[in-house]
Design a protein around this motif. Structure first.
Motif, PDB file in Angstrom:
ATOM      1  N   LEU A   1       0.456   3.609   6.335  1.00 23.33           N
ATOM      2  CA  LEU A   1      -0.927   3.562   6.642  1.00 23.33           C
ATOM      3  C   LEU A   1      -1.174   4.358   7.691  1.00 23.33           C
ATOM      4  CD1 LEU A   1      -1.353  -0.159   5.571  1.00 23.33           C
ATOM      5  CD2 LEU A   1      -2.204   1.883   4.326  1.00 23.33           C
TER       6      LEU A   1
ATOM      7  N   TYR B   1      -7.578  -1.705   3.353  1.00 22.63           N
ATOM      8  CA  TYR B   1      -6.252  -2.457   2.732  1.00 22.63           C
ATOM      9  C   TYR B   1      -5.650  -3.761   3.639  1.00 22.63           C
ATOM     10  CZ  TYR B   1      -4.925   1.645  -0.266  1.00 22.63           C
ATOM     11  OH  TYR B   1      -4.728   2.496  -1.092  1.00 22.63           O
TER      12      TYR B   1
ATOM     13  N   LYS C   1      -3.520   9.126   1.944  1.00 21.68           N
ATOM     14  CA  LYS C   1      -3.156   9.870   3.376  1.00 21.68           C
ATOM     15  C   LYS C   1      -3.218  11.527   3.182  1.00 21.68           C
ATOM     16  CE  LYS C   1       0.736  10.428   4.830  1.00 21.68           C
ATOM     17  NZ  LYS C   1       0.707  11.901   5.256  1.00 21.68           N
TER      18      LYS C   1
ATOM     19  N   LYS D   1      -6.984   2.419   5.773  1.00 23.22           N
ATOM     20  CA  LYS D   1      -6.233   1.431   6.207  1.00 23.22           C
ATOM     21  C   LYS D   1      -6.908   0.235   6.523  1.00 23.22           C
ATOM     22  CE  LYS D   1      -3.233   0.824  10.697  1.00 23.22           C
ATOM     23  NZ  LYS D   1      -2.885   1.213  11.662  1.00 23.22           N
TER      24      LYS D   1
ATOM     25  N   ASN E   1      -4.093   6.820   7.530  1.00 26.42           N
ATOM     26  CA  ASN E   1      -4.430   6.654   6.036  1.00 26.42           C
ATOM     27  C   ASN E   1      -6.035   6.172   6.181  1.00 26.42           C
ATOM     28  OD1 ASN E   1      -5.335   4.967   3.334  1.00 26.42           O
ATOM     29  ND2 ASN E   1      -3.253   5.518   2.946  1.00 26.42           N
TER      30      ASN E   1
ATOM     31  N   GLU F   1       5.066  -0.126   5.486  1.00 30.72           N
ATOM     32  CA  GLU F   1       3.662  -0.157   5.421  1.00 30.72           C
ATOM     33  C   GLU F   1       3.075   0.499   6.687  1.00 30.72           C
ATOM     34  OE1 GLU F   1       2.050  -3.741   4.217  1.00 30.72           O
ATOM     35  OE2 GLU F   1       1.746  -3.084   2.418  1.00 30.72           O
TER      36      GLU F   1
ATOM     37  N   CYS G   1       0.973  -1.061   0.007  1.00 30.87           N
ATOM     38  CA  CYS G   1      -0.128   0.065  -0.058  1.00 30.87           C
ATOM     39  C   CYS G   1       0.907   1.350   0.093  1.00 30.87           C
ATOM     40  CB  CYS G   1      -0.993  -0.004   1.297  1.00 30.87           C
ATOM     41  SG  CYS G   1      -1.731  -1.644   1.392  1.00 30.87           S
TER      42      CYS G   1
END
Length: 315
Positions: free
Chosen positions: A195, A204, A25, A201, A198, A191, A20
């Motif tokens: 993340l 993902y 973000k 998140k 994010n 990550e 990701c």
């Protein structure tokens, strides 16, 4: 499971998933991750560099994997064609026309190595050299076919092509597995940085969990000689994937991230199709009957589609 293929299904590289990035973000990210990341800005920059490196490798390796599958399909078709014509020269048989080529935007020799990845270069060089060797074998095989040299040696050179290809494919896959196994801790740390905060998140992480279960489930099925032993785990994996898929479906992505919403839906659709193919095989497991070749192929293709759609979602 195509029994005549040089690459057995158990040897397929099912670990090739993109990581990701940070495109969704917003604002500043506060992280406490240590290791190779220092200040917040440097953390994010280095994390994104690593993830881009990983994702480029995924694209390259997927191409290697797909081309190796294409080579084995071409080899099988040529072997069948030559056998048919040698047994009956008057028989109607069309030789395969596909040949590998090296046209691609992403190439190993063009890679820029982020901090902490220089040690991967020997393995990546092995992948590159073995892949290029397979391209040469494919070219030689094309000449052998087009000149109909097989009429003189009765197809004997096919054995040489197969041995050479097996050797190069083995080198390529072994290097690939080592690279991604060793790269994973770095990507996991990256990550955590990208993340944090994010908005996607959860989607993902949940989607990656689905993918990991699906890939391992497929690998177990093709690896296991005693199919009866895989039955309990197969049913358990189905339940876990179905549960996570339902959570995904309920966890809608807002219109603010419309492009991601579409790829997220396509991933969920691919997982739903994968579960459908699992149900077909589950009936064979329940009844104790043999798997049909077409159903195994469809299951393998469904796995590839889950992987492909996941990569599109997170890239």
């Amino acid at each position: 499971m195509r029994i005549n293929h040089i690459i057995a299904a158990s040897a397929l590289a099912f670990s090739l998933l993109s990581s990701c990035n940070n495109s969704e973000k917003k604002g500043e990210t506060e992280n406490k991750t240590g290791g190779m990341f220092d200040s917040n800005d440097q953390k994010l920059s280095k994390a994104n560099e690593l993830i881009q490196f990983n994702n480029t490798l995924v694209k390259i390796d997927n191409r290697h994997y797909n081309d190796m599958n294409a080579f084995t399909e071409t080899f099988d078709a040529l072997e069948k064609h030559i056998k048919t014509k040698l047994e009956n020269p008057a028989a109607i048989s069309i030789p395969p026309i596909r040949r590998l080529n090296s046209l691609s935007i992403d190439k190993i020799e063009d890679l820029k190595y982020p901090e902490g990845t220089k040690d991967f270069k020997p393995l990546l060089d092995q992948m590159d050299e073995s892949y290029k060797a397979l391209l040469t074998i494919s070219k030689d095989m094309e000449s052998y076919k087009s000149a109909e040299d097989w009429k003189e040696d009765k197809g004997a050179k096919l054995k040489i092509f197969k041995e050479q290809a097996e050797s190069e494919i083995k080198k390529n896959r072994e290097a690939s597995v080592k690279v991604f196994d060793q790269l994973k801790p770095l990507i996991d740390a990256a990550e955590e940085v990208t993340l944090a905060n994010n908005p996607l998140k959860n989607q993902y992480i949940r989607s990656e969990n689905i993918l990991n279960i699906a890939l391992e489930n497929t690998k177990q099925l093709f690896d296991t000689k005693d199919i009866a032993k895989v039955k309990p785990e197969f049913a358990k994996n189905y339940q876990e994937i179905e549960k996570l898929l339902n959570e995904n479906k309920a966890d809608k992505i807002s219109d603010q991230y419309r492009s991601k919403a579409g790829s997220f839906e396509r991933f969920n659709d691919a997982v739903n199709d994968y579960l459908g193919k699992m149900r077909i095989l589950q009936r064979n497991l329940d009844e104790g009957t043999e798997f049909e070749e077409t159903n195994l192929s469809a299951f393998e293709q469904a796995t590839d589609q889950v992987l492909h759609s996941y990569n599109n979602f997170v890239d």
